[in-house]
Design an enzyme around this catalytic site. Structure first.
Site, PDB file in Angstrom:
ATOM      1  N   GLU A  28     -49.812 121.806  23.994  1.00  0.00           N
ATOM      2  CA  GLU A  28     -48.357 121.940  24.007  1.00  0.00           C
ATOM      3  C   GLU A  28     -47.955 122.449  25.387  1.00  0.00           C
ATOM      4  OE1 GLU A  28     -46.904 123.340  19.685  1.00  0.00           O
ATOM      5  OE2 GLU A  28     -48.139 124.805  20.711  1.00  0.00           O
ATOM      6  N   ASP A  75     -52.965 125.266  21.757  1.00  0.00           N
ATOM      7  CA  ASP A  75     -51.691 125.800  21.304  1.00  0.00           C
ATOM      8  C   ASP A  75     -50.987 126.478  22.479  1.00  0.00           C
ATOM      9  OD1 ASP A  75     -50.025 126.460  18.881  1.00  0.00           O
ATOM     10  OD2 ASP A  75     -50.357 128.474  19.679  1.00  0.00           O
TER      11      ASP A  75
END
Ligand code: CA
Length: 672
Positions: free
Chosen positions: A384, A353
């Site tokens: 990400e 994340d």
């Protein structure tokens, strides 16, 4: 000895004025004095609990004293025993006993800079209800039957990742899961569930198997803080708010009050997924913690967090804090945590994340460590490549952002927002369409997407996650509705098929949000992280109502596995794509699809995307060509349909053609 735990229900706030500020702490941690003396290189922090005894080790370099409290219960009652820990080298505090303390709960009382704080163990491997006390655990006692035989399935020819939330998976009553397992890890061990128990239409694991995805990505399943584990079963959160990084979340277990249960049940989930042919990816959120008042902060004030030079708390996560991945002990913590999940829970990959808040060095270290242990590229790593805001990374560390992709190992992937937005329009500007829903001028980006953005710093398709939907932002179906308000359900279904066929014929590693294949809707909601489970749950009725769309996805996935020209993850893969032609709304290119062989009988592909509202003519090259996929049918590749000279492509559709390889190159036994 008098246990001090009862005397410090609240910290004395009046001491704030004499306490070090965040900046003073930061300066101290950056000093040679600290860095030369307090970086602990062992990997035995936390509790080690075996048949021969139990050892407690905590890293708290600034503590003046540390006391261990032992409890019978994970969230109730007073300590039955307490003992001071002994200070050892490098800021480590230690106490050990010959007693087997499996199942005993614990926490620490620390004196730091004149303040007394209670903390659970940041290195805990087990915990009680809501993660507030840690638990000593003999991990051997948490293995389900047959765990020593648990193996991930062979690495597939292509990796197709399905993003799934534990609770969303089995919450809906129509899924046919046993009542007591709905929303739990245990639902993954139910392998013969059907729609409303009709015995006919598979749901759950069998449905996934039938769909053909190869990897299941579990949304956060470490212990997080936003759901009360003693609360109502309907409480819901995505879980991007870590409390105990190395412990499974309790609300997904059948008994969150007994720390060993969640461990065993999560292992059972993984074991069942492995047994049914799936690899398992874990979604990890090392970039921030649920609260700044974390076990990190209580045991080593400000060490694990970033602060700007003007004293502002870094908040690149938009969640109130940023973990300082670039500091030695923090980097070590994250690396060890990843290795722990692979070793103890047999996890096959990690989705990071807000990877853009972690540093390039750490990501590359994690990659190397996993390659050394398990073989090059065997474990998937991707994330990400962005952050929500600016972060205060220190010491010249380089963030793992998209612009720095060239600095990351070729086997560290990133979610490709460029492909996502080119295909179906901006995720953030919800009214803005992309190529399939009619935006002009996207053709060049779509061809770049097909090549997995080679030439933009990307080393190879192994660095690109090709996708159009994830838990964030609107579902694909809702996005199509938003951008094509005049389109009826049938037209939207057509666009959905087209979007899927476009991204699934691009290079890179394929990824999609669970339910994309059955036109999942969240009624247009962009951010459903704490919306009711009734909105977030997978609707198994819908999965069967929209079976035609599911069939289209199934065909695309099965076809993809037979197309080495698209699965190729090597640095040379982009060179397979050529002869690209584009005019408004129409794109075509060829793919060198060699080698032909057991799974593949086409040495060349021609792929055409038509987003215009009119049928367009297609030029078919020399040789014997078949239609593999059209806008209506993704299973044509099984049906030996010849591609005629002068054929047409329907409006808003994709056409995949394959040239038959010489007969001796292909083995047709599996095609019979
Ligand atoms: Ca929790």
């Amino acid at each position: 000895m008098n246990c001090p735990s009862q005397i410090l229900a609240s910290n004395s706030k009046g001491k704030a004025d004499i306490m070090k500020t965040a900046l003073e702490w930061k300066k101290y941690y950056s000093s040679p004095e600290f860095r030369n003396n307090y970086i602990y290189s062992g990997n035995d922090l936390g509790v080690s609990c075996t048949d021969s005894g139990t050892s407690f080790k905590l890293w708290s370099p600034s503590a003046d004293s540390v006391t261990l409290n032992l409890y019978r219960d994970g969230n109730r009652g007073k300590a039955f025993f307490c003992v001071p820990l002994k200070r050892e080298e490098a800021g480590v505090w230690h106490w050990s006993t010959a007693e087997r303390l499996h199942g005993v709960y614990y926490d620490y009382i620390l004196e730091i800079e004149g303040e007394t704080v209670r903390s659970a163990d940041p290195w805990a491997k087990a915990c009680g209800l809501n993660g507030q006390r840690s638990m000593a655990v003999n991990l051997e006692l948490t293995d389900p039957e047959g765990w020593d035989m648990d193996r991930a399935p062979e690495k597939p020819r292509e990796q197709i990742i399905y993003e799934l939330h534990v609770k969303e998976f089995s919450w809906d009553a129509s899924g046919g899961f046993p009542e007591k397992y709905r929303g739990k890890y245990k639902a993954f061990t139910c392998t013969d569930t059907t729609l409303n128990n009709d015995g006919i239409h598979p749901t759950g694991i069998r449905y996934l198997k039938d769909l053909g995805v190869t990897h299941v990505q579990i949304m956060p399943a470490y212990d997080y803080g936003s759901v009360n584990e003693a609360g109502k079963d309907t409480e819901f959160n995505w879980g991007y708010d870590p409390v105990n990084y190395n412990v499974p979340e309790g609300s997904y277990s059948t008994d969150p009050e007994h720390g060993e249960v969640r461990i065993m049940e999560m292992k059972e989930m993984i074991q069942s997924l492995h047994a049914h042919g799936f690899r398992v990816i874990m979604d990890v959120v090392y970039n921030h913690t649920y609260s700044l008042d974390s076990w990190f902060q209580r045991t080593a004030p400000w060490y694990f967090y970033r602060v700007f030079d003007d004293g502002r708390i870094s908040n690149g996560s938009a969640c109130g804090n940023d973990v300082a991945s670039e500091r030695e002990m923090c980097a070590e913590y994250i690396l060890e945590s990843v290795l722990y999940w692979t070793e103890e829970y047999h996890i096959d990959g990690f989705r990071f994340d807000l990877m853009g808040l972690l540093d390039v060095d750490l990501m590359n270290r994690i990659r190397r460590a996993l390659d050394d242990r398990y073989g090059k590229g065997e474990k998937l790593i991707f994330g990400e490549p962005w952050a929500a805001a600016e972060t205060a990374m220190e010491g010249g560390a380089v963030p793992a952002l998209k612009k720095n992709i060239a600095l990351l190992d070729e086997n560290i992937g990133m979610f490709c927002d460029d492909t996502r937005d080119a295909v179906k329009g901006s995720a953030l500007k919800i009214k803005r369409p992309g190529f399939v829903n009619g935006a002009p001028g996207k053709e060049a980006d779509i061809i770049q997407s097909a090549r997995a953005w080679k030439g933009t710093g990307v080393k190879a398709p192994s660095q690109i996650i090709t996708y159009v939907s994830a838990h964030d932002n609107q579902t694909l179906w809702d996005k199509l509705a938003e951008t094509m308000p005049g389109a009826g359900a049938e037209e939207r279904m057509r666009l959905n098929r087209m979007a899927a066929a476009v991204y699934m014929t691009c290079q890179g590693t394929l990824f999609f949000l669970s339910g994309e294949e059955f036109a999942r809707t969240k009624n247009g909601m962009e951010d459903s992280y704490n919306a009711p489970i009734a909105l977030n749950r997978l609707d198994w009725e819908q999965a069967w109502k929209n079976r035609d769309l599911v069939e289209y996805y199934r065909g695309l996935i099965a076809l993809r596995l037979r197309l080495p020209g698209l699965c190729d993850k090597s640095a040379d893969a982009a060179g397979r794509i050529g002869n690209e032609q584009k005019s408004e709304g129409l794109i075509s290119f060829t793919v060198d699809n060699q080698p032909a062989g057991e799974y593949n009988k086409w040495d060349y592909l021609k792929i055409i995307y038509n987003s215009s509202g009119a049928a367009r003519s297609v030029v078919v090259g020399e040789g014997e060509w078949e239609i593999l996929c059209s806008g209506e049918d993704s299973w044509l590749w099984k049906k030996h349909v010849p591609a005629k000279k002068g054929m047409m492509i329907e409006p808003r559709s994709v056409l995949v053609l394959g040239r038959l390889a010489e007969r001796e190159e292909r083995t047709e036994k599996i095609w019979a």
